[in-house]
Design a protein around this motif. Structure first.
Motif, PDB file in Angstrom:
ATOM      1  N   ARG A   1      34.977 -14.492   5.841  1.00  0.00           N
ATOM      2  CA  ARG A   1      35.133 -14.945   4.450  1.00  0.00           C
ATOM      3  C   ARG A   1      35.338 -13.766   3.517  1.00  0.00           C
ATOM      4  O   ARG A   1      36.170 -13.803   2.615  1.00  0.00           O
ATOM      5  CB  ARG A   1      33.894 -15.740   4.019  1.00  0.00           C
TER       6      ARG A   1
ATOM      7  N   ALA B   1      34.281 -18.929  12.351  1.00  0.00           N
ATOM      8  CA  ALA B   1      32.933 -19.329  12.755  1.00  0.00           C
ATOM      9  C   ALA B   1      32.984 -20.484  13.755  1.00  0.00           C
ATOM     10  O   ALA B   1      32.253 -20.474  14.753  1.00  0.00           O
ATOM     11  CB  ALA B   1      32.115 -19.720  11.535  1.00  0.00           C
TER      12      ALA B   1
ATOM     13  N   ARG C   1      37.533 -18.153   2.495  1.00  0.00           N
ATOM     14  CA  ARG C   1      36.626 -19.179   3.019  1.00  0.00           C
ATOM     15  C   ARG C   1      37.211 -19.950   4.200  1.00  0.00           C
ATOM     16  O   ARG C   1      36.533 -20.224   5.178  1.00  0.00           O
ATOM     17  CB  ARG C   1      36.248 -20.136   1.900  1.00  0.00           C
TER      18      ARG C   1
ATOM     19  N   TYR D   1      31.194 -16.046   9.976  1.00  0.00           N
ATOM     20  CA  TYR D   1      31.691 -16.718   8.774  1.00  0.00           C
ATOM     21  C   TYR D   1      31.662 -15.786   7.567  1.00  0.00           C
ATOM     22  O   TYR D   1      32.644 -15.655   6.837  1.00  0.00           O
ATOM     23  CB  TYR D   1      30.872 -17.985   8.494  1.00  0.00           C
TER      24      TYR D   1
ATOM     25  N   TYR E   1      29.185 -24.259   2.891  1.00  0.00           N
ATOM     26  CA  TYR E   1      29.908 -24.063   4.144  1.00  0.00           C
ATOM     27  C   TYR E   1      29.029 -23.340   5.163  1.00  0.00           C
ATOM     28  O   TYR E   1      29.024 -23.695   6.341  1.00  0.00           O
ATOM     29  CB  TYR E   1      31.203 -23.280   3.909  1.00  0.00           C
ATOM     30  N   ALA E   2      28.308 -22.335   4.727  1.00  0.00           N
ATOM     31  CA  ALA E   2      27.410 -21.614   5.628  1.00  0.00           C
ATOM     32  C   ALA E   2      26.307 -22.536   6.148  1.00  0.00           C
ATOM     33  O   ALA E   2      25.962 -22.489   7.333  1.00  0.00           O
ATOM     34  CB  ALA E   2      26.806 -20.402   4.929  1.00  0.00           C
TER      35      ALA E   2
ATOM     36  N   LEU F   1      27.881 -24.951   8.650  1.00  0.00           N
ATOM     37  CA  LEU F   1      28.170 -24.249   9.909  1.00  0.00           C
ATOM     38  C   LEU F   1      26.894 -24.020  10.710  1.00  0.00           C
ATOM     39  O   LEU F   1      26.891 -24.160  11.935  1.00  0.00           O
ATOM     40  CB  LEU F   1      28.877 -22.931   9.624  1.00  0.00           C
TER      41      LEU F   1
ATOM     42  N   GLY G   1      37.097 -17.866   7.196  1.00  0.00           N
ATOM     43  CA  GLY G   1      35.699 -17.731   7.611  1.00  0.00           C
ATOM     44  C   GLY G   1      35.218 -18.945   8.377  1.00  0.00           C
ATOM     45  O   GLY G   1      34.548 -18.809   9.411  1.00  0.00           O
ATOM     46  N   CYS G   2      35.560 -20.124   7.881  1.00  0.00           N
ATOM     47  CA  CYS G   2      35.150 -21.356   8.571  1.00  0.00           C
ATOM     48  C   CYS G   2      35.803 -21.459   9.946  1.00  0.00           C
ATOM     49  O   CYS G   2      35.144 -21.792  10.932  1.00  0.00           O
ATOM     50  CB  CYS G   2      35.496 -22.579   7.728  1.00  0.00           C
TER      51      CYS G   2
END
Length: 171
Positions: A144, A156, A149, A140, A13-14, A17, A152-153
């Motif tokens: 998170r 972000a 998560r 994020y 995910y990071a 992003l 966080g998404c």
């Protein structure tokens, strides 16, 4: 610190992003980049633009000839980071003879000031994009850690799409 970066590299995910943020911020990297055809054209027209001449002049005033009454408009650290980003290219220009005799007036000792300022401007703006990506990934990671998560998404993505973030990530 390397453990944190390794952990982020494993978090898909990071990574996504970061890639999305680069895709959103990168298209405007040349927006308003001044063509250095004369002294007045070496400064960008935007007030907050990361023009290379300001960072280079600040490093000169810090390390070569300190001025007693300096007024640094922006934090010195960002000028230093921009100068570090430009240093390899400036060294290349010096080694290849394209920056032989530095002067405080246009063309500043550059053989091709238009091309050199374009590359220097892109290097400064690339640094701004990297810092913008780091800010979005930092949001994020923080969200998170606090809320999970999904939060966080979303945090972000919302941060990435804020106008000031997309504007200043280019400047």
């Amino acid at each position: 610190m390397s453990g944190v970066l390794q952990g982020l590299a494993k978090d898909r995910y990071a990574v996504w992003l970061a890639v999305m943020t680069v895709c959103v911020y990168l298209p405007g990297i040349t927006w308003g980049l001044p063509p250095a055809t004369n002294y007045e054209r070496t400064h960008a027209w935007g007030n907050d633009d990361a023009a290379p001449l300001a960072a280079l002049a600040e490093m000169h005033d810090t390390f070569v000839a300190p001025a007693p009454n300096r007024n640094v408009a922006y934090p010195w650290g960002h000028y230093f980071l921009m100068a570090c980003a430009m240093a390899p290219y400036m060294a290349w220009l010096f080694v290849t003879g394209q920056f032989a005799h530095p002067t405080p007036t246009f063309p500043f000792g550059l053989v091709d000031p238009v091309g050199a300022f374009e590359v220097l401007g892109l290097l400064c703006r690339s640094l701004s994009i990297i810092l913008g990506v780091a800010a979005v990934v930092g949001v994020y990671v923080g969200a998170r850690g606090l809320w999970g998560r999904r939060a966080g998404c979303l945090a972000a993505i919302f941060s990435m799409l804020l106008f000031p973030m997309s504007y200043y990530a280019k400047l």
